[in-house]
Write a protein that holds these residues in place. Structure first.
Motif, PDB file in Angstrom:
ATOM      1  N   GLU A   2       0.841  -1.202   0.000  1.00 10.09           N
ATOM      2  CA  GLU A   2       0.000   0.000   0.000  1.00 10.09           C
ATOM      3  C   GLU A   2       0.876   1.252   0.000  1.00 10.09           C
ATOM      4  O   GLU A   2       2.030   1.221   0.445  1.00 10.09           O
ATOM      5  CB  GLU A   2      -0.903   0.003   1.235  1.00 10.09           C
ATOM      6  N   LYS A   3       0.281   2.341  -0.472  1.00 10.05           N
ATOM      7  CA  LYS A   3       1.028   3.601  -0.560  1.00 10.05           C
ATOM      8  C   LYS A   3       1.542   4.054   0.803  1.00 10.05           C
ATOM      9  O   LYS A   3       2.690   4.496   0.933  1.00 10.05           O
ATOM     10  CB  LYS A   3       0.149   4.687  -1.176  1.00 10.05           C
ATOM     11  N   GLU A   7       5.418   4.716   1.852  1.00  8.12           N
ATOM     12  CA  GLU A   7       5.897   5.997   2.379  1.00  8.12           C
ATOM     13  C   GLU A   7       6.566   5.826   3.733  1.00  8.12           C
ATOM     14  O   GLU A   7       7.581   6.462   4.025  1.00  8.12           O
ATOM     15  CB  GLU A   7       4.735   6.987   2.462  1.00  8.12           C
ATOM     16  N   MET A 289       7.230   0.384  -6.255  1.00  9.11           N
ATOM     17  CA  MET A 289       6.621   1.669  -5.935  1.00  9.11           C
ATOM     18  C   MET A 289       7.650   2.797  -5.936  1.00  9.11           C
ATOM     19  O   MET A 289       7.334   3.943  -6.282  1.00  9.11           O
ATOM     20  CB  MET A 289       5.892   1.598  -4.593  1.00  9.11           C
ATOM     21  N   ASP A 292       7.973   3.973  -9.478  1.00  6.59           N
ATOM     22  CA  ASP A 292       6.847   4.846  -9.837  1.00  6.59           C
ATOM     23  C   ASP A 292       6.999   6.232  -9.223  1.00  6.59           C
ATOM     24  O   ASP A 292       6.737   7.251  -9.873  1.00  6.59           O
ATOM     25  CB  ASP A 292       5.528   4.224  -9.365  1.00  6.59           C
ATOM     26  N   SER A 293       7.433   6.271  -7.983  1.00 11.33           N
ATOM     27  CA  SER A 293       7.557   7.557  -7.297  1.00 11.33           C
ATOM     28  C   SER A 293       8.639   8.430  -7.930  1.00 11.33           C
ATOM     29  O   SER A 293       8.494   9.659  -7.997  1.00 11.33           O
ATOM     30  CB  SER A 293       7.853   7.357  -5.808  1.00 11.33           C
TER      31      SER A 293
END
Length: 299
Positions: A2-3, A7, A289, A292-293
């Motif tokens: 999950e995001k 993070e 992720m 992508d970031s």
């Protein structure tokens, strides 16, 4: 992943690196040469994405290693990266007055002190890598990590890329020629970060190859996105003026490929990076992720 998980993990890795960097370059106000330490800290602790240390830690973890044992190597690669930024900003190179929203090192401390601060960070990096062994890493793996960093930073990588960049000033280039420069100037150190994390964790040859493919695609996408932001980014967010490449008549991916094609290339490379991680399965969620970031970042 999950995001929010991503993070939180990104923040944890970056904080681990930040705290370790502060330990490795302590303040030495009572020494006559304290200006050297001030200049080293000024650039090293000025923030930034800490992408390279994060890659060291993430690939170490992905390959089954203990991230605490590789922190010195993660700091070492950030020191080498910071030295390169200090030297890149010098009048004899890019002659940039600002870095990360404040005066460049040579504007703050003078050209000679900036040069020496960069030199000190480069040599400090190889001083601290052996601390990985003290933290529990295998000695042969530590030696391999040091060799990876040296090769990526020197005449086979970043320094060679800078020389090619200087040689190609004020001349037309193809996109392929620019990619070759960036593969050395920027990409080599990103590949080194992934390689060091794998090496210190004792990764298999298949894992090392997958990490290298990921890092090569990530590094090129990162540089193309930099060129895109120089055209349509926000100066306050970036911490530096935009449009400087165009003003300096510098070849960029945007000038060579166009803005639309540059954006499409970033998307394609990001997908390649994620596909390269297939051998790791679902455990590679964080690094997917991360790709992508980086592709859609605004600074």
């Amino acid at each position: 992943m999950e995001k929010l998980q991503f993070e939180a993990q990104m923040k944890q890795y970056a904080q681990m690196a930040e705290e370790a960097l502060r330990r490795f370059v302590p303040q030495e106000q009572d020494l006559p040469e304290h200006i050297l330490y001030e200049a080293m800290q000024y650039s090293l602790l000025a923030g930034g994405k800490r992408l390279r240390p994060v890659l060291v830690l993430a690939f170490c973890s992905l390959c089954g290693g203990d991230v605490k044992t590789v922190l010195p190597a993660a700091c070492a690669i950030e020191m080498v990266h910071t030295y390169s930024l200090i030297h890149d900003d010098l009048p004899c190179m890019d002659n940039d007055d600002f870095r990360r929203g404040r005066p460049s090192s040579h504007k703050q401390f003078g050209e000679a002190n900036a040069l020496l601060a960069g030199d000190a960070l480069l040599t400090k990096a190889f001083e601290i890598i052996p601390a990985c062994q003290e933290a529990g890493a295998d000695a042969h793996r530590v030696l391999k990590a040091a060799a990876i960093l040296a090769r990526a930073a020197g005449d086979h990588g970043m320094v060679a890329g800078q020389v090619l960049d200087l040689l190609n000033e004020n001349r037309s280039m193809t996109a392929e020629e620019l990619m070759n420069i960036d593969a050395k100037k920027t990409g080599a150190m990103i590949c080194a970060a992934a390689g060091i994390g794998c090496a210190l964790a004792g990764a298999s040859a298949e894992q090392e190859q997958a990490a290298d493919c990921y890092a090569k695609a990530l590094g090129l996408a990162f540089q193309i996105q930099d060129d895109i932001l120089d055209v349509e980014g926000d100066a306050e967010t970036l911490g530096k003026p935009i449009g400087s490449d165009v003003q300096n008549d510098k070849a960029t991916y945007v000038t060579l490929l166009g803005l639309a094609q540059s954006k499409e290339t970033v998307r394609s490379l990001t997908q390649q990076a994620k596909q390269a991680l297939a051998p790791f399965g679902e455990k590679a969620g964080f690094l997917c992720m991360l790709a992508d970031s980086m592709a859609f970042r605004q600074k």
